[in-house]
Design a protein around this motif. Sequence first.
Motif, PDB file in Angstrom:
ATOM      1  N   GLY A   1       0.812  -1.211   0.000  1.00 39.48           N
ATOM      2  CA  GLY A   1       0.000   0.000   0.000  1.00 39.48           C
ATOM      3  C   GLY A   1       0.847   1.264   0.000  1.00 39.48           C
ATOM      4  O   GLY A   1       0.568   2.208  -0.761  1.00 39.48           O
ATOM      5  N   LEU A   2       1.887   1.290   0.829  1.00 40.38           N
ATOM      6  CA  LEU A   2       2.756   2.476   0.899  1.00 40.38           C
ATOM      7  C   LEU A   2       3.512   2.678  -0.405  1.00 40.38           C
ATOM      8  O   LEU A   2       3.671   3.810  -0.878  1.00 40.38           O
ATOM      9  CB  LEU A   2       3.742   2.327   2.058  1.00 40.38           C
ATOM     10  N   PHE A   3       3.984   1.576  -0.986  1.00 40.58           N
ATOM     11  CA  PHE A   3       4.752   1.679  -2.231  1.00 40.58           C
ATOM     12  C   PHE A   3       3.893   2.257  -3.351  1.00 40.58           C
ATOM     13  O   PHE A   3       4.357   3.098  -4.137  1.00 40.58           O
ATOM     14  CB  PHE A   3       5.268   0.297  -2.633  1.00 40.58           C
ATOM     15  N   GLU A   4       2.631   1.822  -3.423  1.00 45.34           N
ATOM     16  CA  GLU A   4       1.747   2.321  -4.472  1.00 45.34           C
ATOM     17  C   GLU A   4       1.363   3.776  -4.226  1.00 45.34           C
ATOM     18  O   GLU A   4       1.291   4.576  -5.164  1.00 45.34           O
ATOM     19  CB  GLU A   4       0.489   1.444  -4.562  1.00 45.34           C
ATOM     20  N   LEU A   5       1.134   4.129  -2.961  1.00 45.73           N
ATOM     21  CA  LEU A   5       0.748   5.507  -2.636  1.00 45.73           C
ATOM     22  C   LEU A   5       1.888   6.494  -2.870  1.00 45.73           C
ATOM     23  O   LEU A   5       1.665   7.651  -3.264  1.00 45.73           O
ATOM     24  CB  LEU A   5       0.278   5.592  -1.181  1.00 45.73           C
ATOM     25  N   LEU A   6       3.102   6.036  -2.636  1.00 40.04           N
ATOM     26  CA  LEU A   6       4.271   6.922  -2.744  1.00 40.04           C
ATOM     27  C   LEU A   6       5.065   6.655  -4.013  1.00 40.04           C
ATOM     28  O   LEU A   6       6.252   6.989  -4.092  1.00 40.04           O
ATOM     29  CB  LEU A   6       5.171   6.734  -1.516  1.00 40.04           C
ATOM     30  N   CYS A   7       4.421   6.044  -5.017  1.00 40.93           N
ATOM     31  CA  CYS A   7       5.151   5.626  -6.218  1.00 40.93           C
ATOM     32  C   CYS A   7       5.841   6.781  -6.940  1.00 40.93           C
ATOM     33  O   CYS A   7       6.864   6.591  -7.600  1.00 40.93           O
ATOM     34  CB  CYS A   7       4.220   4.877  -7.171  1.00 40.93           C
ATOM     35  N   TRP A   8       5.307   8.004  -6.831  1.00 34.73           N
ATOM     36  CA  TRP A   8       5.907   9.144  -7.533  1.00 34.73           C
ATOM     37  C   TRP A   8       7.122   9.715  -6.791  1.00 34.73           C
ATOM     38  O   TRP A   8       7.880  10.512  -7.330  1.00 34.73           O
ATOM     39  CB  TRP A   8       4.866  10.238  -7.753  1.00 34.73           C
ATOM     40  N   LEU A   9       7.297   9.303  -5.525  1.00 41.73           N
ATOM     41  CA  LEU A   9       8.426   9.786  -4.740  1.00 41.73           C
ATOM     42  C   LEU A   9       9.604   8.809  -4.721  1.00 41.73           C
ATOM     43  O   LEU A   9      10.736   9.195  -4.409  1.00 41.73           O
ATOM     44  CB  LEU A   9       7.988  10.046  -3.289  1.00 41.73           C
ATOM     45  N   ILE A  10       9.329   7.548  -5.021  1.00 47.13           N
ATOM     46  CA  ILE A  10      10.366   6.508  -4.962  1.00 47.13           C
ATOM     47  C   ILE A  10      11.241   6.610  -6.206  1.00 47.13           C
ATOM     48  O   ILE A  10      10.736   6.689  -7.331  1.00 47.13           O
ATOM     49  CB  ILE A  10       9.716   5.118  -4.882  1.00 47.13           C
ATOM     50  N   PRO A  11      12.579   6.620  -6.031  1.00 44.78           N
ATOM     51  CA  PRO A  11      13.475   6.768  -7.187  1.00 44.78           C
ATOM     52  C   PRO A  11      13.372   5.588  -8.139  1.00 44.78           C
ATOM     53  O   PRO A  11      13.307   4.435  -7.720  1.00 44.78           O
ATOM     54  CB  PRO A  11      14.869   6.833  -6.552  1.00 44.78           C
ATOM     55  N   ASN A  12      13.347   5.884  -9.434  1.00 41.79           N
ATOM     56  CA  ASN A  12      13.335   4.852 -10.469  1.00 41.79           C
ATOM     57  C   ASN A  12      13.988   5.446 -11.716  1.00 41.79           C
ATOM     58  O   ASN A  12      13.366   5.586 -12.770  1.00 41.79           O
ATOM     59  CB  ASN A  12      11.904   4.390 -10.766  1.00 41.79           C
TER      60      ASN A  12
END
Length: 341
Positions: free
Chosen positions: A106-117
Amino acid sequence: MDKDSIILILCSLGIAQGLFLCGYLLSLKKGNVLGNQLLSLILIGLILRIGKSILHVYLDLSPWQRNMGLGGILLVGPSLWWYGKVLLFKLKTLPKSAYLHLIPFGLFELLCWLIPNDGQLWAYLTYYAVFVHLAVYIVLAIRTLKFGSPLASKVAIRWFRNLVIGVGLIWFFYIGNILGIVPFYIGGALFFSFLVYVFSFLMLKQHTFTLEKYVNTTVDPKEVRLIINKLERLFTTEATYLQPNMNLASVSEQLQVTPRALSQAINEALHMNFSEYVNSHRITKAKQLLVHPDYAEEKIATIAYDVGFNNPTSFNIAFKAITKITPTQYKKGHITAVKSS
């Protein structure tokens, strides 16, 4: 049509079929509803990840879109582990603590725009962390298999084991690609397509998705033991299993129990179905006759009929399934052993 187009079509069909399976599983109102829901979550997690792989090869995805797909892996692991617990331990509800395992997803999907990729160090570390997360749950699923409930049927154990192997191979494809072991990036998507069509085949055969046909019913353990004792006495004293036309209904009538109760008792106490139980007795008897002096000149077919089989082919198949050798090999092996002694 070039190779890339064929690969794209195969992978896309796998995704479409996966979505169909999810819809089918969620529509089932009988049987192991909780297990079907968890199995659909496994598929959804894999679809997110595989879908991202397909789109990433052919389209220029934004970092947040790639992260949404990558996050699907965080759903697969917990769902796989708890699916094994529900399937093998016949849980009807999940403890509240089980839902805590979905927080990373849930956290990964909610914060997907903040996680580096972006291909930099932190992006790689995130990628590895997600797949380490799945690896941990695969290990937990393997432990569940190893220490599973003694009441779990062989069919359920075999099905879950194959599912764990399938998810493990998908994990290997992606980790192997980033480590340079597997050069074919889209391999994970192709394998998923193969896997999901295997699921579909099992569904159409009405085999896999009815594993838990007894999940909503219970039989008292004492009653199970009573039924099994009566069954053993019937087979021992009257050799009922030698009758070629016997079936579940006729035996349950002799025992004065319902066919469902008898079938469930055999399944829970002996971890086999009715046919397997009957065949085990028939093959035991056949092994005695194959080495008996009075049957030394008899054909294998004669023994097959004498122990209750309707034809030699069924006898050979059942004999080899239980002993791992053919009746002829068993007989020759006994003769050789006698001569050498």
